[in-house]
Design a protein around this motif. Structure first.
Motif, PDB file in Angstrom:
ATOM      1  N   ASP A  44      -3.910   5.353  -0.752  1.00 33.84           N
ATOM      2  CA  ASP A  44      -5.110   4.523  -0.931  1.00 33.84           C
ATOM      3  C   ASP A  44      -4.988   3.577  -2.120  1.00 33.84           C
ATOM      4  N   LYS A  45      -3.825   3.517  -2.735  1.00 32.24           N
ATOM      5  CA  LYS A  45      -3.583   2.634  -3.883  1.00 32.24           C
ATOM      6  C   LYS A  45      -2.517   1.608  -3.545  1.00 32.24           C
ATOM      7  N   MET A  46      -2.349   0.641  -4.442  1.00 34.86           N
ATOM      8  CA  MET A  46      -1.359  -0.413  -4.256  1.00 34.86           C
ATOM      9  C   MET A  46      -0.288  -0.294  -5.336  1.00 34.86           C
ATOM     10  N   ARG A  69       0.817  -1.204   0.000  1.00 33.36           N
ATOM     11  CA  ARG A  69       0.000   0.000   0.000  1.00 33.36           C
ATOM     12  C   ARG A  69       0.856   1.262   0.000  1.00 33.36           C
ATOM     13  N   GLU A 120      -0.129   2.658 -10.114  1.00 30.82           N
ATOM     14  CA  GLU A 120      -0.973   2.391  -8.962  1.00 30.82           C
ATOM     15  C   GLU A 120      -2.130   1.500  -9.372  1.00 30.82           C
ATOM     16  N   PHE A 121      -2.435   0.541  -8.515  1.00 26.82           N
ATOM     17  CA  PHE A 121      -3.535  -0.379  -8.753  1.00 26.82           C
ATOM     18  C   PHE A 121      -4.491  -0.303  -7.577  1.00 26.82           C
ATOM     19  N   ASN A 122      -5.728  -0.718  -7.790  1.00 30.57           N
ATOM     20  CA  ASN A 122      -6.708  -0.741  -6.711  1.00 30.57           C
ATOM     21  C   ASN A 122      -6.464  -1.906  -5.768  1.00 30.57           C
ATOM     22  N   SER A 123      -5.920  -2.998  -6.310  1.00 34.18           N
ATOM     23  CA  SER A 123      -5.700  -4.193  -5.499  1.00 34.18           C
ATOM     24  C   SER A 123      -4.727  -5.125  -6.211  1.00 34.18           C
ATOM     25  N   GLU A 174      -6.426  -6.738  -9.204  1.00 32.83           N
ATOM     26  CA  GLU A 174      -6.421  -5.955 -10.444  1.00 32.83           C
ATOM     27  C   GLU A 174      -5.150  -6.248 -11.232  1.00 32.83           C
TER      28      GLU A 174
END
Length: 116
Positions: A46-48, A43, A76-79, A82
């Motif tokens: 708020d992104k991964m 993390r 950046e990824f949401n999870s 993704e």
């Protein structure tokens, strides 16, 4: 009808361009040919961000193993899922997932295998 076809074509080119624009250590993810690769997500805000290992040297520059865009900016990824879906479109599938505990932290690692 022509407008719909043109719009669909533009969206397809944009999606293909986004996939090929993702790099690690300066290599496009679509160009990776290793049988197995491993990644974990961590993390940042708020992104991964994704740390990917395919057998490259990362001892001295661990930041080089973070997936980046063509301009060298961290993607950046949401999870992690993704990113897993992104790698599926690059010819990989989930082989194994495991967790490693270090102190109070637990890191999930995903091992991907090249699809036949």
């Amino acid at each position: 009808m022509k407008r719909i076809f043109l719009l669909a074509t533009m969206i397809a080119f944009f999606a293909i361009g986004k996939v090929s624009a993702q790099t690690v250590n300066g290599i496009n993810l679509s160009d990776l040919k290793q049988e197995y690769i491993e990644f974990h997500a961590f993390r940042q805000g708020d992104k991964m961000l994704i740390w990917l290992e395919y057998g490259q040297k990362v001892l001295y520059d661990r930041h080089a193993a973070i997936v980046k865009d063509v301009k060298g900016k961290n993607l950046e990824f949401n999870s992690a899922i993704e990113f897993l879906n992104t790698m599926r479109s690059n010819g990989y599938e989930l082989f194994q997932a495991h967790s490693v505990a270090t102190g109070n932290d637990v890191t999930k690692y995903y091992v991907l295998k090249r699809k036949n």
